[in-house]
Design an enzyme around this catalytic site. Structure first.
Site, PDB file in Angstrom:
ATOM      1  N   CYS A  12      18.137  17.073  30.814  1.00  0.00           N
ATOM      2  CA  CYS A  12      17.341  15.845  30.852  1.00  0.00           C
ATOM      3  C   CYS A  12      16.418  15.853  32.054  1.00  0.00           C
ATOM      4  O   CYS A  12      16.507  16.703  32.925  1.00  0.00           O
ATOM      5  CB  CYS A  12      18.253  14.624  30.965  1.00  0.00           C
ATOM      6  SG  CYS A  12      19.509  14.554  29.688  1.00  0.00           S
ATOM      7  N   GLY A  38      13.416  17.136  27.768  1.00  0.00           N
ATOM      8  CA  GLY A  38      14.177  16.420  26.756  1.00  0.00           C
ATOM      9  C   GLY A  38      13.243  15.687  25.826  1.00  0.00           C
ATOM     10  O   GLY A  38      12.336  14.993  26.286  1.00  0.00           O
ATOM     11  N   ASN A 112      20.851  13.177  35.244  1.00  0.00           N
ATOM     12  CA  ASN A 112      20.584  14.518  34.731  1.00  0.00           C
ATOM     13  C   ASN A 112      21.733  15.409  35.174  1.00  0.00           C
ATOM     14  O   ASN A 112      22.028  15.485  36.362  1.00  0.00           O
ATOM     15  CB  ASN A 112      19.256  15.042  35.294  1.00  0.00           C
ATOM     16  CG  ASN A 112      19.004  16.512  34.973  1.00  0.00           C
ATOM     17  OD1 ASN A 112      18.385  17.220  35.753  1.00  0.00           O
ATOM     18  ND2 ASN A 112      19.484  16.985  33.838  1.00  0.00           N
ATOM     19  N   GLY A 113      22.361  16.077  34.204  1.00  0.00           N
ATOM     20  CA  GLY A 113      23.465  16.973  34.547  1.00  0.00           C
ATOM     21  C   GLY A 113      24.667  16.684  33.690  1.00  0.00           C
ATOM     22  O   GLY A 113      24.601  15.937  32.713  1.00  0.00           O
ATOM     23  N   TYR A 252      13.696  29.503  33.230  1.00  0.00           N
ATOM     24  CA  TYR A 252      13.286  28.994  31.932  1.00  0.00           C
ATOM     25  C   TYR A 252      12.885  27.526  31.913  1.00  0.00           C
ATOM     26  O   TYR A 252      11.882  27.160  31.332  1.00  0.00           O
ATOM     27  CB  TYR A 252      14.422  29.221  30.922  1.00  0.00           C
ATOM     28  CG  TYR A 252      14.200  28.568  29.581  1.00  0.00           C
ATOM     29  CD1 TYR A 252      13.315  29.107  28.648  1.00  0.00           C
ATOM     30  CD2 TYR A 252      14.862  27.390  29.240  1.00  0.00           C
ATOM     31  CE1 TYR A 252      13.100  28.490  27.429  1.00  0.00           C
ATOM     32  CE2 TYR A 252      14.649  26.771  28.003  1.00  0.00           C
ATOM     33  CZ  TYR A 252      13.771  27.332  27.111  1.00  0.00           C
ATOM     34  OH  TYR A 252      13.557  26.720  25.905  1.00  0.00           O
TER      35      TYR A 252
END
Ligand code: SF4
Length: 473
Positions: A12, A38, A112-113, A252
């Site tokens: 996210c 996301g 996020n995570g 990436y």
């Protein structure tokens, strides 16, 4: 069981701003810049100092928000979120920021995570009477805050954060303040910036560029920032552990124009490509990169090897990233829809195809086929990261070893499966040294879990599928 594990994995992006008359609109722009992190849901919660107002929905940022809707939740402080989730965790109730109301005030959280102790914390809280309305790890934090016995919100939040294990970059919004926290290992990126007098926080610095904000510094592992109209106060909820930022952010995930801890992602990827060219010798006519995330590494490979770089593959910009499609069927279809070979470039040529990673192998196999059908006489696949052999427990959709082609095959078997003439991966040392982090007191500053099976945090039993246990060192 698979769906349960998959639901824990999400990638996210978060954005927050405090102290700006157009905070809600700026959050919308910030989320646009983070859209690659996301695409299944987006939300903003803003405050006008009296109330928290939420707007969220499933889909892309441009689908969820309209100018009228944004005006309706205008505020001077706002946090936002773009969400990717697998099948088990989809649904509007899981779209963030999550908003909680109580008689002592409201709070909203963007996260996020992925927490590695979410299930044990949930069980513990449920035994104490908590009822969860979402399947998101983030709700755990809200319950821990409300159940903390400390007197002030800051103490409650710090106590709750100290109980979380795993990866978390968090923004918490209340009527009178925005709070920022990063896990003690710094597994996910989180940057702090300024726009005039306003403070801005984002998963990636590309979100600062889009609104004209200046980068100030990275949020430190274990840090707890309190941002109010009086300014910013830096505190801690935990001592920092060995810095372990996700390597895949450089390889990436992040946008090439973002800087993570002062290292530009494009420049790092270029160095990875150069290092690959130092590690192998291939006779070929042309180098091409799989757009977009492998272009930088392909340019680096070309510069080092002296083999000309060409645009051998074109991306259809209106299709989402294959890696973050929710099911295998859709992934197969997605590859066909999103890439086209440039025949004039590859026909009759020995092509070196640079890609950043191989997860399931589906995409690589399809691209090799595309290039050969377009007339390439040889396709040599070179990967600017090592083989991904283990799952990720920190929020990236590399869910189980069973899905990972490198976990179940030798490199020669993989080459055969994807139909390439040769297949080469970058070494772990070559990757770490060329990303270029120099973290004092740290062995490398990176999480390498999915490459080496060695994780920077304890992995709790309820995070791991039974058949995965032997693979987690
Ligand atoms: S296991 Fe891999 S994908 Fe997950 S945080 Fe670590 S480096 Fe990133």
């Amino acid at each position: 069981m698979l769906a349960e594990i998959r639901s824990l994995n999400e990638e996210c992006g978060i954005f927050g701003i405090w102290g700006h008359a157009n905070a809600t609109q700026l959050t919308y722009y910030g989320l646009h810049a983070l859209q690659h992190r996301g695409q299944e849901g987006a939300g903003i919660v803003s405050t006008d100092k009296n109330y928290l107002k939420a707007l969220k929905g499933e889909g892309m940022v441009s689908e969820v928000f309209t100018p009228e809707k944004i005006d309706a939740i205008a505020g001077t402080g706002a946090i936002g979120h773009v969400r990717y989730a697998t099948a088990g965790g989809s649904g509007i109730e899981n779209v963030q920021p999550l908003l909680f109301n109580s008689t002592t005030g409201s709070l909203a959280i963007s996260h996020n995570g992925n927490l590695v102790n979410a299930n044990s914390l949930k069980s513990h809280l449920e035994r104490q009477g908590s009822i969860f309305q979402t399947t998101s790890d983030t709700e755990v934090l809200a319950h821990l805050i409300k159940r903390s016995g400390y007197a002030t919100f800051e103490e409650q939040a710090k106590n709750a954060l100290s109980l979380l294990k795993g990866a978390f970059a968090c923004l918490i919004l209340k009527e009178e303040a925005m709070y920022v926290a990063l896990d003690p290992n710094g597994l996910r990126p989180l940057s702090l910036g300024k726009l005039g007098d306003a403070w801005v926080v984002a998963s990636e610095t590309c979100a600062f560029d889009i609104i004209g904000a200046e980068f100030v510094r990275s949020v430190e592992p274990g840090e707890f920032l309190v941002i109010t109209d009086e300014g910013l106060r830096a505190e801690r909820f935990a001592y920092p552990q060995e810095r372990s930022i996700c390597t895949m952010e450089y390889v990436y995930f992040s946008r090439p124009d973002s800087d993570i801890d002062g290292i530009n992602v494009h420049a790092a990827r270029k160095r990875l490509g150069k290092q690959l060219a130092k590690e192998i010798q291939i006779d070929a006519d042309v180098v091409t990169g799989v757009p977009d995330s492998s272009i930088s590494a392909a340019i680096g490979f070309s510069e080092e090897s002296g083999i000309p770089y060409e645009l051998g593959l074109i991306k259809n910009r209106y299709v989402g990233r294959t890696f973050i499609q929710p099911s295998q069927d859709l992934r197969e279809q997605g590859v066909k829809m999103k890439l086209s070979p440039v025949r004039q470039v590859v026909k009759g040529k020995r092509v070196i195809m640079v890609d950043d990673s191989i997860v399931r192998g589906t995409t690589s196999r399809r691209i090799v086929k595309l290039l050969k059908e377009a007339g390439a006489t040889e396709v040599h696949v070179v990967i600017s990261s090592p083989p991904i052999k283990s799952p990720c427990f920190y929020g990236i959709d590399i869910s189980t070893s069973g899905e990972l082609i490198a976990a179940n095959n030798t490199i020669e078997e993989m080459r055969e499966i994807i139909g390439a003439d040769s297949l080469t991966f970058l070494s772990v040392d070559g990757m770490v040294q060329n990303i270029g982090r120099t973290d004092p007191g740290s062995s490398c500053g990176h999480c390498l879990g999915c490459f080496t099976g060695e994780y920077p945090t304890h992995i709790y039993p309820d995070t791991v599928l039974p058949h995965e246990k032997e693979k987690v060192k």
